[in-house]
Design a protein around this motif. Structure first.
Motif, PDB file in Angstrom:
ATOM      1  N   TRP A 155       5.093  13.739   3.131  1.00 50.84           N
ATOM      2  CA  TRP A 155       5.886  12.514   3.194  1.00 50.84           C
ATOM      3  C   TRP A 155       5.052  11.368   2.650  1.00 50.84           C
ATOM      4  N   GLY A 156       5.699  10.461   1.935  1.00 50.53           N
ATOM      5  CA  GLY A 156       5.012   9.289   1.409  1.00 50.53           C
ATOM      6  C   GLY A 156       5.746   8.015   1.777  1.00 50.53           C
ATOM      7  N   VAL A 157       5.002   6.945   1.960  1.00 51.07           N
ATOM      8  CA  VAL A 157       5.595   5.643   2.264  1.00 51.07           C
ATOM      9  C   VAL A 157       4.970   4.567   1.390  1.00 51.07           C
ATOM     10  N   VAL A 195       0.845  -1.193   0.000  1.00 50.84           N
ATOM     11  CA  VAL A 195       0.000   0.000   0.000  1.00 50.84           C
ATOM     12  C   VAL A 195       0.884   1.248   0.000  1.00 50.84           C
ATOM     13  N   ILE A 196       0.327   2.331  -0.513  1.00 50.08           N
ATOM     14  CA  ILE A 196       1.011   3.623  -0.553  1.00 50.08           C
ATOM     15  C   ILE A 196       0.172   4.610   0.230  1.00 50.08           C
ATOM     16  N   ALA A 197       0.826   5.399   1.086  1.00 51.13           N
ATOM     17  CA  ALA A 197       0.104   6.403   1.878  1.00 51.13           C
ATOM     18  C   ALA A 197       0.981   7.637   2.030  1.00 51.13           C
ATOM     19  N   SER A 198       0.334   8.755   2.364  1.00 50.70           N
ATOM     20  CA  SER A 198       1.096   9.992   2.549  1.00 50.70           C
ATOM     21  C   SER A 198       0.523  10.806   3.697  1.00 50.70           C
ATOM     22  N   SER A 199       1.327  11.754   4.152  1.00 54.07           N
ATOM     23  CA  SER A 199       0.930  12.629   5.246  1.00 54.07           C
ATOM     24  C   SER A 199       1.727  13.920   5.149  1.00 54.07           C
ATOM     25  N   GLU A 200       1.106  14.991   5.564  1.00 53.35           N
ATOM     26  CA  GLU A 200       1.807  16.271   5.640  1.00 53.35           C
ATOM     27  C   GLU A 200       2.562  16.407   6.965  1.00 53.35           C
ATOM     28  N   LYS A 201       2.287  15.494   7.917  1.00 52.76           N
ATOM     29  CA  LYS A 201       2.899  15.569   9.253  1.00 52.76           C
ATOM     30  C   LYS A 201       4.262  14.899   9.339  1.00 52.76           C
ATOM     31  N   GLY A 202       4.448  13.768   8.664  1.00 48.60           N
ATOM     32  CA  GLY A 202       5.720  13.068   8.740  1.00 48.60           C
ATOM     33  C   GLY A 202       5.599  11.602   8.372  1.00 48.60           C
ATOM     34  N   ILE A 203       6.736  10.917   8.443  1.00 49.62           N
ATOM     35  CA  ILE A 203       6.796   9.504   8.070  1.00 49.62           C
ATOM     36  C   ILE A 203       5.939   8.647   8.990  1.00 49.62           C
ATOM     37  N   ASP A 204       6.063   8.864  10.287  1.00 48.48           N
ATOM     38  CA  ASP A 204       5.308   8.092  11.268  1.00 48.48           C
ATOM     39  C   ASP A 204       3.805   8.196  10.993  1.00 48.48           C
ATOM     40  N   ASP A 205       3.339   9.386  10.716  1.00 56.91           N
ATOM     41  CA  ASP A 205       1.919   9.580  10.445  1.00 56.91           C
ATOM     42  C   ASP A 205       1.513   8.919   9.135  1.00 56.91           C
ATOM     43  N   ALA A 206       2.380   8.939   8.131  1.00 53.90           N
ATOM     44  CA  ALA A 206       2.063   8.286   6.853  1.00 53.90           C
ATOM     45  C   ALA A 206       1.872   6.782   7.043  1.00 53.90           C
ATOM     46  N   VAL A 207       2.712   6.164   7.895  1.00 54.45           N
ATOM     47  CA  VAL A 207       2.566   4.734   8.183  1.00 54.45           C
ATOM     48  C   VAL A 207       1.250   4.482   8.920  1.00 54.45           C
ATOM     49  N   LYS A 208       0.931   5.348   9.867  1.00 59.52           N
ATOM     50  CA  LYS A 208      -0.337   5.203  10.595  1.00 59.52           C
ATOM     51  C   LYS A 208      -1.531   5.337   9.658  1.00 59.52           C
ATOM     52  N   VAL A 209      -1.443   6.239   8.684  1.00 61.30           N
ATOM     53  CA  VAL A 209      -2.511   6.405   7.686  1.00 61.30           C
ATOM     54  C   VAL A 209      -2.662   5.122   6.871  1.00 61.30           C
ATOM     55  N   ALA A 210      -1.546   4.525   6.471  1.00 63.53           N
ATOM     56  CA  ALA A 210      -1.593   3.276   5.698  1.00 63.53           C
ATOM     57  C   ALA A 210      -2.326   2.183   6.463  1.00 63.53           C
TER      58      ALA A 210
END
Length: 67
Positions: free
Chosen positions: A55-57, A9-24
């Motif tokens: 940030w995107g992961v 899966v691919i996810a992104s966040s304007e807050k940071g890497i940690d938040d992008a993973v949590k969004v995923a």
């Protein structure tokens, strides 16, 4: 014995890497049960005018299939 499936899966966040993973995980959890682990395969960021805007992961999520 459990059967484990892995999806990417691919996810992104304007807050940071940690938040992008949590969004995923949060978004995947809406349709997938039994998520056991997350492997962050790749990290990237978007830059505008010399500043990071998001940030995107790319994550691999592992989950157990129901028997």
């Amino acid at each position: 014995m459990s059967i484990v499936k892995v999806i990417e899966v691919i996810a992104s966040s304007e807050k940071g890497i940690d938040d992008a993973v949590k969004v995923a995980v949060k978004e995947a959890s809406k349709t997938i049960r039994n998520i056991d682990s997350v492997y962050v395969k790749d990290i990237k960021c978007h830059v505008k005018n010399g500043k990071i805007t998001s940030w995107g992961v790319i994550c691999k999520l592992s989950f157990r299939l129901d028997a």
